[in-house]
Scaffold this motif. Structure first.
Motif, mmCIF file in Angstrom:
data_model
loop_
_atom_site.group_PDB
_atom_site.id
_atom_site.type_symbol
_atom_site.label_atom_id
_atom_site.label_comp_id
_atom_site.label_asym_id
_atom_site.label_seq_id
_atom_site.Cartn_x
_atom_site.Cartn_y
_atom_site.Cartn_z
ATOM 1 N N PHE A 58 56.001 -22.201 -34.226
ATOM 2 C CA PHE A 58 57.228 -21.186 -33.946
ATOM 3 C C PHE A 58 58.342 -22.210 -33.099
ATOM 4 N N ILE A 59 59.645 -21.791 -33.813
ATOM 5 C CA ILE A 59 60.699 -22.706 -33.411
ATOM 6 C C ILE A 59 61.852 -21.731 -32.795
ATOM 7 N N ARG A 60 62.622 -22.073 -31.868
ATOM 8 C CA ARG A 60 63.851 -21.560 -31.283
ATOM 9 C C ARG A 60 64.968 -22.577 -31.699
ATOM 10 N N ARG A 61 65.970 -22.080 -32.048
ATOM 11 C CA ARG A 61 67.258 -22.780 -32.416
ATOM 12 C C ARG A 61 68.525 -22.097 -31.796
ATOM 13 N N ASP A 62 69.078 -23.106 -30.726
ATOM 14 C CA ASP A 62 70.068 -22.490 -29.828
ATOM 15 C C ASP A 62 71.369 -22.317 -31.011
ATOM 16 N N THR A 63 72.093 -21.154 -30.640
ATOM 17 C CA THR A 63 73.370 -20.593 -31.572
ATOM 18 C C THR A 63 74.586 -21.648 -31.041
ATOM 19 N N TRP A 64 74.611 -22.381 -29.957
ATOM 20 C CA TRP A 64 75.547 -22.998 -29.468
ATOM 21 C C TRP A 64 74.990 -24.263 -28.690
ATOM 22 N N GLN A 65 75.889 -25.488 -28.970
ATOM 23 C CA GLN A 65 75.414 -26.565 -28.236
ATOM 24 C C GLN A 65 76.347 -26.153 -26.789
ATOM 25 N N THR A 66 75.721 -26.803 -25.692
ATOM 26 C CA THR A 66 76.512 -26.742 -24.291
ATOM 27 C C THR A 66 76.504 -28.030 -23.553
ATOM 28 N N ASN A 67 77.594 -27.837 -22.740
ATOM 29 C CA ASN A 67 77.886 -29.100 -21.924
ATOM 30 C C ASN A 67 77.026 -29.077 -20.637
ATOM 31 N N THR A 68 77.179 -30.254 -19.949
ATOM 32 C CA THR A 68 76.260 -30.274 -18.531
ATOM 33 C C THR A 68 76.366 -29.178 -17.715
#
Length: 294
Positions: free
Chosen positions: A58-68
């Motif tokens: 099972f894997i999840r992948r974010d649709t956006w990279q985010t900053n801190t």
């Protein structure tokens, strides 16, 4: 009516040939950049690039990279076609790229390219305040039905013993922890919940989705006045369970960070399309993919 698991080849065929034809039918909130994650489940665990890291089923992948600060910086998928390529060949199109935690390239392994048994999206969403979903599962209905009908002198009251004593494991579809009548009842409950949304909550936008082994009921209004925060969702759970006695999964309703099966994806365990439906007379046989009917 029979019930069976889709083969790997059938899953590939479905996502290559039939699933793209539903692209324009997807709910408007299903976009490349809207849900905060897409997720895939595999029938067998697949290795990742880094040695010593457990294989993943099972894997999840974010649709956006985010900053801190948690703000969006770079989109993972530009178009929905990018999501589709990830679904079709996740190890070859893993958004993690050459990260140590990306799925290992199948060309470097004595192992098949993984294909998804299930495709999910996150209810948490970048472009709308919420996606509210109620899950009604035929397994829960069957379990309750067995508990109500089996004599108290059954010593072993675990789930399998109860289902077996009630004859549910021998009823069609044989071997599954529910009968077709439990799926039909789940669909009836789904439309009861939709009516409650429309009558009691004055909901303008709702949707009932056949999930393969039950239904998902959506309340999609985005009016901030509704404010379906965690406390409101607990109240909704209590209302549906206690007042209307509808057997919902309260965890899914309460937790907006959950994932749900993607509409029009394939439920490979039962060879059915996860399909929005308009009537409680819906025939589950109509959810069999066309490419698998030959």
């Amino acid at each position: 009516m029979s019930w069976r698991q889709a083969t790997r080849e059938e899953i590939y065929r479905y996502y290559d040939e039939e699933f793209p034809s539903y692209r324009d039918e997807l709910p408007s909130f299903i976009t490349a950049k809207g849900p905060k994650q897409y997720a895939l489940a595999f029938r067998e665990p697949h290795p990742v690039r880094k040695d010593g890291v457990p294989d993943k089923d099972f894997i999840r992948r974010d649709t956006w990279q985010t900053n801190t600060s948690g703000e969006r910086t770079t989109a993972t998928f530009q178009e929905f076609d990018d999501v589709l390529e990830f679904i079709r060949h996740p190890a070859r199109n893993d958004p993690l790229g050459r990260s140590n935690f990306a799925l290992a390239d199948p060309d470097l392994l004595d192992k098949l390219d993984p294909c998804p048994d299930a495709v999910y999206y996150a209810l948490d969403h970048w472009e709308r305040p919420w996606v509210l979903l109620v899950d009604i599962d035929a397994k829960d209905i069957a379990r309750n039905r067995a508990a109500d009908t089996v004599s108290e002198d059954v010593d072993d009251r675990d789930d399998d013993a109860l289902l077996n004593a009630a004859g549910i494991l021998d009823a069609a579809p044989e071997g599954y922890p529910y009968a077709f009548e439990d799926i039909e009842r789940a669909i009836e409950y789904g439309f009861e919940v939709r009516d409650i949304f429309e009558d009691d909550f004055n909901a303008q936008e709702t949707m009932v989705v056949y999930s393969g082994q039950g239904v998902h009921v959506y309340l999609l209004d985005t009016d901030p006045a509704h404010r379906y925060d965690a406390k409101s969702r607990e109240v909704l759970n209590d209302l549906l369970q206690d007042t209307y006695e509808i057997p919902i999964d309260p965890v899914v309703t309460a937790d907006r960070r959950r994932v749900a099966r993607l509409p029009y994806s394939l439920h490979a365990d039962v060879c059915s399309i996860v399909l929005p439906i308009e009537s409680q007379t819906f025939d589950v046989r109509s959810a069999t993919p066309e490419v698998l009917q030959s």
